[in-house]
Design a protein around this motif. Structure first.
Motif, PDB file in Angstrom:
ATOM      1  N   ARG A  59     -95.579  -6.835-112.132  1.00 26.77           N
ATOM      2  CA  ARG A  59     -96.196  -7.246-110.591  1.00 26.77           C
ATOM      3  C   ARG A  59     -95.686  -8.449-109.976  1.00 26.77           C
ATOM      4  O   ARG A  59     -96.661  -9.195-109.631  1.00 26.77           O
ATOM      5  CB  ARG A  59     -97.731  -7.006-110.815  1.00 26.77           C
ATOM      6  CG  ARG A  59     -98.200  -5.668-111.160  1.00 26.77           C
ATOM      7  CD  ARG A  59     -99.448  -5.257-111.039  1.00 26.77           C
ATOM      8  NE  ARG A  59     -99.921  -5.168-109.875  1.00 26.77           N
ATOM      9  CZ  ARG A  59     -99.968  -4.028-108.787  1.00 26.77           C
ATOM     10  NH1 ARG A  59     -99.315  -3.134-109.326  1.00 26.77           N
ATOM     11  NH2 ARG A  59    -100.335  -4.187-107.739  1.00 26.77           N
ATOM     12  N   PRO A  60     -94.502  -8.654-109.806  1.00 19.59           N
ATOM     13  CA  PRO A  60     -94.097 -10.046-109.306  1.00 19.59           C
ATOM     14  C   PRO A  60     -94.546 -10.302-107.897  1.00 19.59           C
ATOM     15  O   PRO A  60     -94.727  -9.397-107.194  1.00 19.59           O
ATOM     16  CB  PRO A  60     -92.439 -10.061-109.621  1.00 19.59           C
ATOM     17  CG  PRO A  60     -92.152  -8.613-109.392  1.00 19.59           C
ATOM     18  CD  PRO A  60     -93.479  -7.985-110.070  1.00 19.59           C
ATOM     19  N   ARG A  61     -94.662 -11.459-107.489  1.00 17.87           N
ATOM     20  CA  ARG A  61     -95.145 -11.800-106.057  1.00 17.87           C
ATOM     21  C   ARG A  61     -93.704 -12.021-105.100  1.00 17.87           C
ATOM     22  O   ARG A  61     -93.906 -11.945-103.988  1.00 17.87           O
ATOM     23  CB  ARG A  61     -95.793 -13.350-106.179  1.00 17.87           C
ATOM     24  CG  ARG A  61     -96.966 -13.354-106.807  1.00 17.87           C
ATOM     25  CD  ARG A  61     -97.816 -14.638-106.541  1.00 17.87           C
ATOM     26  NE  ARG A  61     -96.959 -15.878-106.528  1.00 17.87           N
ATOM     27  CZ  ARG A  61     -96.895 -16.745-107.529  1.00 17.87           C
ATOM     28  NH1 ARG A  61     -97.341 -16.098-108.731  1.00 17.87           N
ATOM     29  NH2 ARG A  61     -96.258 -17.657-107.798  1.00 17.87           N
ATOM     30  N   TRP A  62     -92.650 -12.080-105.886  1.00 17.33           N
ATOM     31  CA  TRP A  62     -91.226 -11.958-105.170  1.00 17.33           C
ATOM     32  C   TRP A  62     -90.331 -11.302-105.790  1.00 17.33           C
ATOM     33  O   TRP A  62     -90.018 -11.246-107.017  1.00 17.33           O
ATOM     34  CB  TRP A  62     -90.498 -13.457-105.176  1.00 17.33           C
ATOM     35  CG  TRP A  62     -91.837 -14.731-104.398  1.00 17.33           C
ATOM     36  CD1 TRP A  62     -92.574 -15.450-105.418  1.00 17.33           C
ATOM     37  CD2 TRP A  62     -92.127 -14.828-103.258  1.00 17.33           C
ATOM     38  NE1 TRP A  62     -93.397 -16.175-104.533  1.00 17.33           N
ATOM     39  CE2 TRP A  62     -92.993 -15.839-103.257  1.00 17.33           C
ATOM     40  CE3 TRP A  62     -91.428 -14.459-102.163  1.00 17.33           C
ATOM     41  CZ2 TRP A  62     -93.546 -16.396-102.248  1.00 17.33           C
ATOM     42  CZ3 TRP A  62     -92.148 -14.974-100.804  1.00 17.33           C
ATOM     43  CH2 TRP A  62     -93.226 -15.966-100.945  1.00 17.33           C
ATOM     44  N   LEU A  63     -89.692 -10.387-104.886  1.00 17.04           N
ATOM     45  CA  LEU A  63     -88.572  -9.403-105.353  1.00 17.04           C
ATOM     46  C   LEU A  63     -87.256 -10.302-104.770  1.00 17.04           C
ATOM     47  O   LEU A  63     -87.202 -10.383-103.682  1.00 17.04           O
ATOM     48  CB  LEU A  63     -88.681  -8.270-104.793  1.00 17.04           C
ATOM     49  CG  LEU A  63     -89.798  -7.337-105.620  1.00 17.04           C
ATOM     50  CD1 LEU A  63     -90.004  -5.910-104.707  1.00 17.04           C
ATOM     51  CD2 LEU A  63     -89.294  -6.982-107.038  1.00 17.04           C
ATOM     52  N   ILE A  64     -86.237 -10.092-105.763  1.00 18.82           N
ATOM     53  CA  ILE A  64     -84.940 -10.306-105.327  1.00 18.82           C
ATOM     54  C   ILE A  64     -84.193  -9.289-105.738  1.00 18.82           C
ATOM     55  O   ILE A  64     -83.999  -8.637-106.931  1.00 18.82           O
ATOM     56  CB  ILE A  64     -84.407 -11.824-106.269  1.00 18.82           C
ATOM     57  CG1 ILE A  64     -85.562 -12.728-106.211  1.00 18.82           C
ATOM     58  CG2 ILE A  64     -83.164 -12.005-105.733  1.00 18.82           C
ATOM     59  CD1 ILE A  64     -85.544 -13.463-104.817  1.00 18.82           C
ATOM     60  N   CYS A  65     -83.515  -8.631-104.620  1.00 25.41           N
ATOM     61  CA  CYS A  65     -82.511  -7.334-104.867  1.00 25.41           C
ATOM     62  C   CYS A  65     -81.140  -7.849-104.390  1.00 25.41           C
ATOM     63  O   CYS A  65     -80.938  -7.800-103.102  1.00 25.41           O
ATOM     64  CB  CYS A  65     -83.095  -6.202-103.917  1.00 25.41           C
ATOM     65  SG  CYS A  65     -84.882  -5.695-104.388  1.00 25.41           S
ATOM     66  N   ASP A  66     -80.360  -7.994-105.365  1.00 27.75           N
ATOM     67  CA  ASP A  66     -79.040  -8.489-105.023  1.00 27.75           C
ATOM     68  C   ASP A  66     -78.149  -7.404-105.247  1.00 27.75           C
ATOM     69  O   ASP A  66     -77.580  -6.848-106.009  1.00 27.75           O
ATOM     70  CB  ASP A  66     -78.562  -9.332-106.087  1.00 27.75           C
ATOM     71  CG  ASP A  66     -77.260 -10.353-106.105  1.00 27.75           C
ATOM     72  OD1 ASP A  66     -76.693  -9.954-104.890  1.00 27.75           O
ATOM     73  OD2 ASP A  66     -76.652 -10.861-106.922  1.00 27.75           O
ATOM     74  N   GLU A  67     -77.600  -6.764-104.064  1.00 36.94           N
ATOM     75  CA  GLU A  67     -76.730  -5.673-103.739  1.00 36.94           C
ATOM     76  C   GLU A  67     -77.239  -4.611-104.745  1.00 36.94           C
ATOM     77  O   GLU A  67     -76.568  -3.824-105.310  1.00 36.94           O
ATOM     78  CB  GLU A  67     -75.588  -6.056-104.090  1.00 36.94           C
ATOM     79  CG  GLU A  67     -74.660  -7.328-103.444  1.00 36.94           C
ATOM     80  CD  GLU A  67     -73.992  -6.672-102.117  1.00 36.94           C
ATOM     81  OE1 GLU A  67     -74.132  -5.653-101.934  1.00 36.94           O
ATOM     82  OE2 GLU A  67     -73.282  -7.567-101.761  1.00 36.94           O
ATOM     83  N   MET A  68     -78.649  -4.401-104.491  1.00 39.68           N
ATOM     84  CA  MET A  68     -79.283  -3.224-105.698  1.00 39.68           C
ATOM     85  C   MET A  68     -78.693  -2.053-105.332  1.00 39.68           C
ATOM     86  O   MET A  68     -78.601  -1.311-106.292  1.00 39.68           O
ATOM     87  CB  MET A  68     -80.826  -3.423-105.247  1.00 39.68           C
ATOM     88  CG  MET A  68     -81.491  -2.408-106.195  1.00 39.68           C
ATOM     89  SD  MET A  68     -83.307  -2.153-105.680  1.00 39.68           S
ATOM     90  CE  MET A  68     -83.533  -1.649-104.213  1.00 39.68           C
ATOM     91  N   THR A  69     -78.150  -1.780-104.300  1.00 40.16           N
ATOM     92  CA  THR A  69     -77.862  -0.194-103.748  1.00 40.16           C
ATOM     93  C   THR A  69     -76.396  -0.181-103.704  1.00 40.16           C
ATOM     94  O   THR A  69     -75.979   1.040-103.183  1.00 40.16           O
ATOM     95  CB  THR A  69     -78.508   0.288-102.521  1.00 40.16           C
ATOM     96  OG1 THR A  69     -78.191  -0.593-101.557  1.00 40.16           O
ATOM     97  CG2 THR A  69     -80.171  -0.100-102.812  1.00 40.16           C
ATOM     98  N   ALA A  70     -75.551  -1.057-103.917  1.00 35.59           N
ATOM     99  CA  ALA A  70     -74.389  -0.927-103.575  1.00 35.59           C
ATOM    100  C   ALA A  70     -73.336  -0.138-104.166  1.00 35.59           C
ATOM    101  O   ALA A  70     -72.387   0.483-103.835  1.00 35.59           O
ATOM    102  CB  ALA A  70     -73.443  -2.494-103.935  1.00 35.59           C
TER     103      ALA A  70
END
Length: 218
Positions: free
Chosen positions: A155-166
């Motif tokens: 349950r993070p407070r910050w999400l980092i999505c690095d080209e998650m859907t590429a």
């Protein structure tokens, strides 16, 4: 507030991939980092997630400067982030079943997975029949769903999505973005989404920061 202040990082052939960059993400805000491949945006995302130590500058998390990088970061700062990378097959241990992949951060922090794995799998659209399988036995989209479930496990407070859907098709992209948005609405988490698809970034995010000139790396 997640703050990156005057960050320089990722030297390549004597030149920094990221030079003197500042960026902020407020709690509950979705910020898109838009730019072509090779412009350094992935390097900046890794700095933001405490996975890459900058050569200069600071990362400040909820008013507290980062006190370490990667496994040397204190647990309370390290677990504040959930990260999903572009290529799930490079970020998943091929020996692990999907259930164990999702459970990784729970076990690493001394928590018992119990029913949490099944709950997370259902959240991202993975049926129970897929959980005993290993990465080579599922599609890229199914594996990326498991990686997103892993990112949400603590349950993070910050999400980092690095080209998650590429690397995903349109339907899987829409499904994963919907999961991220539901999580943000429920928890108030902030999001830094990295991508090169302007239409997706502008539709997904509250604001978009455009990265200009391509450089080597990232």
């Amino acid at each position: 507030m997640l703050e990156l202040l005057s960050v320089t990082a990722g030297y390549e052939r004597g030149n920094p991939v990221v030079r003197d960059v500042s960026l902020t993400v407020a709690p509950g805000e979705a910020v898109g980092l838009l730019g072509p491949s090779g412009c350094g945006k992935s390097t900046l995302a890794r700095v933001a997630a405490l996975l890459h130590r900058p050569d200069s500058g600071r990362v400040v998390i909820d008013g507290e400067p980062a006190r370490g990088w990667r496994h040397r970061a204190p647990r309370e700062q390290r677990t504040a982030f959930g990260v999903v990378f572009q290529q799930p097959r490079q970020s998943a241990d091929p020996r692990l079943r999907l259930a164990d992949l999702i459970a990784e951060p729970l076990r690493a922090t001394g928590l018992r997975p119990d029913d949490r794995v099944a709950e997370l799998a259902a959240t991202v659209g993975l049926g129970p029949d897929l959980l005993p399988r290993r990465p080579h036995e599922v599609s890229d989209g199914q594996l990326q769903r498991a990686c997103l479930a892993r990112a949400l496990a603590l349950r993070p407070r910050w999400l980092i999505c690095d080209e998650m859907t590429a690397m995903l098709d349109a339907s899987t992209t829409a499904a994963l973005v919907t999961v991220v948005e539901a999580y943000r609405k429920e928890t108030g988490a902030g999001l830094l989404a990295v991508g090169h698809d302007r239409q997706l970034m502008e539709r997904w995010c509250d604001r978009t920061v455009e990265w200009g000139v391509p450089a080597t790396g990232g």
